[in-house]
Motif scaffolding. Structure first.
Motif, PDB file in Angstrom:
ATOM      1  N   GLU A 297      34.572  38.466  31.124  1.00  0.00           N
ATOM      2  CA  GLU A 297      33.923  37.605  32.167  1.00  0.00           C
ATOM      3  C   GLU A 297      33.152  36.714  31.319  1.00  0.00           C
ATOM      4  O   GLU A 297      32.768  35.557  31.418  1.00  0.00           O
ATOM      5  CB  GLU A 297      33.315  38.250  33.334  1.00  0.00           C
ATOM      6  CG  GLU A 297      34.115  38.987  34.227  1.00  0.00           C
ATOM      7  CD  GLU A 297      33.508  39.921  35.312  1.00  0.00           C
ATOM      8  OE1 GLU A 297      33.876  39.932  36.344  1.00  0.00           O
ATOM      9  OE2 GLU A 297      32.433  40.599  34.988  1.00  0.00           O
TER      10      GLU A 297
ATOM     11  N   ARG B 276      34.519  33.608  29.555  1.00  0.00           N
ATOM     12  CA  ARG B 276      34.907  32.681  30.492  1.00  0.00           C
ATOM     13  C   ARG B 276      33.945  31.863  31.194  1.00  0.00           C
ATOM     14  O   ARG B 276      34.217  30.904  31.763  1.00  0.00           O
ATOM     15  CB  ARG B 276      35.936  33.247  31.253  1.00  0.00           C
ATOM     16  CG  ARG B 276      37.120  33.865  30.893  1.00  0.00           C
ATOM     17  CD  ARG B 276      38.389  34.449  31.918  1.00  0.00           C
ATOM     18  NE  ARG B 276      37.660  35.449  32.762  1.00  0.00           N
ATOM     19  CZ  ARG B 276      37.818  36.611  32.529  1.00  0.00           C
ATOM     20  NH1 ARG B 276      38.583  37.061  31.307  1.00  0.00           N
ATOM     21  NH2 ARG B 276      37.447  37.578  33.172  1.00  0.00           N
ATOM     22  N   VAL B 277      32.561  32.179  30.964  1.00  0.00           N
ATOM     23  CA  VAL B 277      31.574  31.548  31.605  1.00  0.00           C
ATOM     24  C   VAL B 277      31.287  30.123  30.727  1.00  0.00           C
ATOM     25  O   VAL B 277      31.175  30.230  29.630  1.00  0.00           O
ATOM     26  CB  VAL B 277      30.192  32.180  31.453  1.00  0.00           C
ATOM     27  CG1 VAL B 277      29.066  31.473  31.960  1.00  0.00           C
ATOM     28  CG2 VAL B 277      30.311  33.528  32.307  1.00  0.00           C
ATOM     29  N   GLN B 278      31.345  29.132  31.396  1.00  0.00           N
ATOM     30  CA  GLN B 278      31.065  27.619  30.906  1.00  0.00           C
ATOM     31  C   GLN B 278      29.796  27.227  31.268  1.00  0.00           C
ATOM     32  O   GLN B 278      29.245  27.580  32.087  1.00  0.00           O
ATOM     33  CB  GLN B 278      32.092  26.776  31.530  1.00  0.00           C
ATOM     34  CG  GLN B 278      33.610  27.077  31.014  1.00  0.00           C
ATOM     35  CD  GLN B 278      34.681  26.328  31.629  1.00  0.00           C
ATOM     36  OE1 GLN B 278      34.700  25.970  32.928  1.00  0.00           O
ATOM     37  NE2 GLN B 278      35.710  26.136  30.833  1.00  0.00           N
TER      38      GLN B 278
ATOM     39  N   HIS C   3      28.759  26.300  35.033  1.00  0.00           N
ATOM     40  CA  HIS C   3      28.476  27.741  35.776  1.00  0.00           C
ATOM     41  C   HIS C   3      26.867  27.971  35.849  1.00  0.00           C
ATOM     42  O   HIS C   3      26.595  28.673  36.600  1.00  0.00           O
ATOM     43  CB  HIS C   3      29.272  28.839  35.443  1.00  0.00           C
ATOM     44  CG  HIS C   3      30.905  28.647  35.515  1.00  0.00           C
ATOM     45  ND1 HIS C   3      31.686  28.895  34.538  1.00  0.00           N
ATOM     46  CD2 HIS C   3      31.661  27.877  36.179  1.00  0.00           C
ATOM     47  CE1 HIS C   3      32.787  28.571  34.791  1.00  0.00           C
ATOM     48  NE2 HIS C   3      32.902  28.006  35.904  1.00  0.00           N
TER      49      HIS C   3
ATOM     50  N   LEU D 196      30.138  31.591  39.227  1.00  0.00           N
ATOM     51  CA  LEU D 196      31.215  31.769  38.891  1.00  0.00           C
ATOM     52  C   LEU D 196      32.292  31.842  39.961  1.00  0.00           C
ATOM     53  O   LEU D 196      32.128  32.512  40.881  1.00  0.00           O
ATOM     54  CB  LEU D 196      31.368  33.275  38.163  1.00  0.00           C
ATOM     55  CG  LEU D 196      30.540  33.389  37.025  1.00  0.00           C
ATOM     56  CD1 LEU D 196      30.565  34.691  36.401  1.00  0.00           C
ATOM     57  CD2 LEU D 196      30.474  32.530  35.855  1.00  0.00           C
TER      58      LEU D 196
ATOM     59  N   SER E 275      38.235  32.576  39.907  1.00  0.00           N
ATOM     60  CA  SER E 275      39.185  32.543  38.686  1.00  0.00           C
ATOM     61  C   SER E 275      38.665  32.961  37.524  1.00  0.00           C
ATOM     62  O   SER E 275      39.334  33.202  36.515  1.00  0.00           O
ATOM     63  CB  SER E 275      39.537  31.110  38.624  1.00  0.00           C
ATOM     64  OG  SER E 275      38.590  30.408  38.258  1.00  0.00           O
ATOM     65  N   ARG E 276      37.160  33.153  37.692  1.00  0.00           N
ATOM     66  CA  ARG E 276      36.542  33.694  36.300  1.00  0.00           C
ATOM     67  C   ARG E 276      35.915  35.116  36.300  1.00  0.00           C
ATOM     68  O   ARG E 276      35.585  35.488  35.337  1.00  0.00           O
ATOM     69  CB  ARG E 276      35.285  32.656  35.977  1.00  0.00           C
ATOM     70  CG  ARG E 276      35.714  31.241  35.917  1.00  0.00           C
ATOM     71  CD  ARG E 276      36.127  31.162  34.815  1.00  0.00           C
ATOM     72  NE  ARG E 276      36.461  29.788  34.613  1.00  0.00           N
ATOM     73  CZ  ARG E 276      37.088  28.979  33.444  1.00  0.00           C
ATOM     74  NH1 ARG E 276      36.965  29.575  32.155  1.00  0.00           N
ATOM     75  NH2 ARG E 276      37.264  27.892  33.421  1.00  0.00           N
ATOM     76  N   THR E 277      36.437  35.880  37.407  1.00  0.00           N
ATOM     77  CA  THR E 277      35.934  37.089  37.704  1.00  0.00           C
ATOM     78  C   THR E 277      37.045  38.303  37.835  1.00  0.00           C
ATOM     79  O   THR E 277      37.993  37.742  38.079  1.00  0.00           O
ATOM     80  CB  THR E 277      35.197  37.071  38.965  1.00  0.00           C
ATOM     81  OG1 THR E 277      35.803  37.015  40.027  1.00  0.00           O
ATOM     82  CG2 THR E 277      33.747  36.369  39.029  1.00  0.00           C
TER      83      THR E 277
ATOM     84  N   ARG F 117      34.250  34.964  44.245  1.00  0.00           N
ATOM     85  CA  ARG F 117      32.987  34.189  43.624  1.00  0.00           C
ATOM     86  C   ARG F 117      31.850  35.103  43.460  1.00  0.00           C
ATOM     87  O   ARG F 117      31.624  36.003  44.211  1.00  0.00           O
ATOM     88  CB  ARG F 117      32.921  33.089  44.573  1.00  0.00           C
ATOM     89  CG  ARG F 117      31.746  32.259  44.230  1.00  0.00           C
ATOM     90  CD  ARG F 117      31.376  31.150  45.183  1.00  0.00           C
ATOM     91  NE  ARG F 117      30.254  30.382  44.720  1.00  0.00           N
ATOM     92  CZ  ARG F 117      29.452  29.947  45.662  1.00  0.00           C
ATOM     93  NH1 ARG F 117      29.541  30.034  47.054  1.00  0.00           N
ATOM     94  NH2 ARG F 117      28.329  29.056  45.346  1.00  0.00           N
TER      95      ARG F 117
ATOM     96  N   ASP G   5      32.513  22.102  29.959  1.00  0.00           N
ATOM     97  CA  ASP G   5      33.650  22.649  29.631  1.00  0.00           C
ATOM     98  C   ASP G   5      33.373  23.810  28.599  1.00  0.00           C
ATOM     99  O   ASP G   5      34.139  24.381  28.304  1.00  0.00           O
ATOM    100  CB  ASP G   5      34.722  22.059  29.446  1.00  0.00           C
ATOM    101  CG  ASP G   5      35.407  21.246  30.656  1.00  0.00           C
ATOM    102  OD1 ASP G   5      35.188  21.586  31.668  1.00  0.00           O
ATOM    103  OD2 ASP G   5      35.774  20.371  30.365  1.00  0.00           O
TER     104      ASP G   5
ATOM    105  N   PRO H  26      31.899  26.868  26.325  1.00  0.00           N
ATOM    106  CA  PRO H  26      31.483  28.480  26.807  1.00  0.00           C
ATOM    107  C   PRO H  26      30.209  28.307  26.639  1.00  0.00           C
ATOM    108  O   PRO H  26      29.206  27.822  25.831  1.00  0.00           O
ATOM    109  CB  PRO H  26      32.111  29.124  25.703  1.00  0.00           C
ATOM    110  CG  PRO H  26      32.720  28.313  24.625  1.00  0.00           C
ATOM    111  CD  PRO H  26      32.570  26.630  25.142  1.00  0.00           C
TER     112      PRO H  26
END
Length: 68
Positions: free
Chosen positions: A10, A13-15, A18, A28, A31-33, A38, A61, A63
């Motif tokens: 996870e 995938r954090v941008q 977020h 988040l 789609s990111r967890t 959410r 975008d 990371p």
């Protein structure tokens, strides 16, 4: 990782997008967890301060964390 409670995958995938410093959270989308839901993750003030300086001038975008 310890301060967020997120799993390694996870975190990777954090941008930058977020991170919501005014609210003091990571927001988040499902789609990111791992569980597909959410997640609003409250952050300690010290981490918020550190992350603010880290995201300045970065692309939304990009990371947020470097995960080996």
């Amino acid at each position: 990782a310890i301060l967020t409670g997120l799993r390694r995958g996870e975190l990777s995938r954090v941008q930058v997008r977020h991170f919501l410093p005014k609210r003091g959270v990571l927001d988040l989308p499902g789609s990111r967890t791992k569980n597909g839901r959410r997640a609003l993750i409250p952050l300690p003030q010290t981490l918020i301060s550190d992350l603010r300086s880290r995201v300045e001038g970065r692309n939304p975008d990009d990371p947020l964390f470097a995960v080996p």
